[in-house]
Design a protein around this motif. Structure first.
Motif, PDB file in Angstrom:
ATOM      1  N   LYS A 195       0.754   3.387   1.030  1.00 12.66           N
ATOM      2  CA  LYS A 195       0.488   3.420   2.476  1.00 12.66           C
ATOM      3  C   LYS A 195      -1.005   3.597   2.739  1.00 12.66           C
ATOM      4  CE  LYS A 195       1.434   5.829   6.793  1.00 12.66           C
ATOM      5  NZ  LYS A 195       0.116   5.424   7.268  1.00 12.66           N
ATOM      6  N   ASP A 255      -3.414   0.999   4.747  1.00 12.06           N
ATOM      7  CA  ASP A 255      -4.247   1.409   5.886  1.00 12.06           C
ATOM      8  C   ASP A 255      -5.705   0.999   5.661  1.00 12.06           C
ATOM      9  OD1 ASP A 255      -2.052   2.472   7.150  1.00 12.06           O
ATOM     10  OD2 ASP A 255      -2.472   4.540   6.555  1.00 12.06           O
ATOM     11  N   ASP A 300      -6.014  -2.731   6.105  1.00  9.82           N
ATOM     12  CA  ASP A 300      -5.984  -3.084   7.533  1.00  9.82           C
ATOM     13  C   ASP A 300      -7.345  -2.836   8.187  1.00  9.82           C
ATOM     14  OD1 ASP A 300      -3.372  -3.852   7.357  1.00  9.82           O
ATOM     15  OD2 ASP A 300      -2.549  -2.032   8.263  1.00  9.82           O
ATOM     16  N   ASN A 309      11.210  -8.339  11.196  1.00 14.27           N
ATOM     17  CA  ASN A 309       9.798  -8.246  10.807  1.00 14.27           C
ATOM     18  C   ASN A 309       9.571  -7.605   9.444  1.00 14.27           C
ATOM     19  OD1 ASN A 309       8.837  -9.486  13.217  1.00 14.27           O
ATOM     20  ND2 ASN A 309       9.161  -7.544  14.272  1.00 14.27           N
ATOM     21  N   ASP A 310      10.630  -7.135   8.757  1.00 13.51           N
ATOM     22  CA  ASP A 310      10.451  -6.661   7.389  1.00 13.51           C
ATOM     23  C   ASP A 310       9.870  -7.795   6.545  1.00 13.51           C
ATOM     24  OD1 ASP A 310      11.447  -4.152   7.918  1.00 13.51           O
ATOM     25  OD2 ASP A 310      13.406  -4.489   6.993  1.00 13.51           O
ATOM     26  N   ARG A 353       7.643  -2.417   5.204  1.00 20.64           N
ATOM     27  CA  ARG A 353       7.889  -2.210   6.634  1.00 20.64           C
ATOM     28  C   ARG A 353       6.883  -1.198   7.157  1.00 20.64           C
ATOM     29  NH1 ARG A 353      13.360   0.288   7.402  1.00 20.64           N
ATOM     30  NH2 ARG A 353      14.095  -1.834   6.958  1.00 20.64           N
ATOM     31  N   GLU A 354       6.035  -1.646   8.070  1.00 22.31           N
ATOM     32  CA  GLU A 354       5.045  -0.753   8.689  1.00 22.31           C
ATOM     33  C   GLU A 354       4.299   0.051   7.629  1.00 22.31           C
ATOM     34  OE1 GLU A 354       7.182   1.516  11.547  1.00 22.31           O
ATOM     35  OE2 GLU A 354       7.528  -0.190  12.867  1.00 22.31           O
ATOM     36  N   HIS A 355       3.799  -0.634   6.638  1.00 24.10           N
ATOM     37  CA  HIS A 355       2.974  -0.052   5.570  1.00 24.10           C
ATOM     38  C   HIS A 355       3.759   0.826   4.596  1.00 24.10           C
ATOM     39  CE1 HIS A 355      -0.184  -1.659   7.979  1.00 24.10           C
ATOM     40  NE2 HIS A 355      -0.040  -0.775   8.933  1.00 24.10           N
ATOM     41  N   HIS A 356       5.081   0.792   4.628  1.00 24.76           N
ATOM     42  CA  HIS A 356       5.881   1.561   3.685  1.00 24.76           C
ATOM     43  C   HIS A 356       6.717   0.610   2.837  1.00 24.76           C
ATOM     44  CE1 HIS A 356       5.010   5.508   5.443  1.00 24.76           C
ATOM     45  NE2 HIS A 356       5.107   4.923   6.626  1.00 24.76           N
TER      46      HIS A 356
END
Length: 197
Positions: free
Chosen positions: A8, A12, A15, A127-128, A165-168
């Motif tokens: 994660k 980040d 990104d 969105n996965d 999913r969402e950085h995980h």
């Protein structure tokens, strides 16, 4: 720090790099040049229609950030691989063979998941990003027909997937079967290409 939390953190950081790269690429766009455009005129003088200093500065920073991003992506792949090979994550009984994939980049994205479907029951969400689906991964995937065949072959068995999913990173298991909706899985897949790749 666990492999998942490190992954994660790396996502980040990547990104943040992407946002910085976007700003620098905008400098080039504003000056109507790219990474290879000439910065001097026909007589060898700096062009007076662009901000030569800003363009040179942006180009140097873009090259450095692209190198940094490539290094982060490699580290991220290593951490996802570590999570995937964690014995604790693989302790559940499975009919699926062990797969030693050669890449950890996502290759599919979930367009939607039907309520009450095997995909929904397994925890899949719209969105996965799919890193691995059964035995499929970025280096052996050739088309959506492989995904359909994988689901059909997995009816009555356990199908595993590794997703972002969402950085995980998540490891999910599914039981493809006939249900009240269409097909045996209940999710829509679309090919995924990583931005700025």
């Amino acid at each position: 720090m666990t492999a998942a939390s490190e992954a994660k953190k790396l996502l980040d950081e990547r990104d943040a790099l992407d946002r910085e790269l976007d700003d620098l690429l905008q400098v080039l766009k504003d000056n109507k040049v790219d990474m290879t455009s000439e910065l001097v005129d026909a007589e060898g003088f700096p062009r007076n229609d662009i901000d030569v200093y800003s363009v040179r500065d942006a180009r140097v920073k873009i090259i450095r950030l692209q190198n940094d991003r490539a290094a982060l992506s490699k580290q991220l792949e290593d951490h996802i691989s570590q999570i995937h090979s964690d014995p604790a994550a693989n302790s559940a009984e499975s009919d699926a063979p062990v797969v030693h994939r050669t890449t950890n980049r996502p290759f599919l994205q979930i367009a939607g998941v039907a309520d009450g479907s095997p995909a929904d029951e397994g925890g899949l969400k719209a969105n996965d990003l799919i890193v691995q689906f059964g035995t499929l991964h970025g280096d052996n995937y050739t088309g959506l027909e492989q995904v359909k065949a994988m689901m059909q072959d997995s009816v009555g068995k356990t199908l595993k997937a590794t997703i972002l999913r969402e950085h995980h990173v998540h490891r999910l298991t599914f039981q493809p079967r006939q249900w009240s909706g269409n097909g045996v899985f209940g999710a829509g897949f679309v090919p995924y290409t990583e931005p700025n790749a």
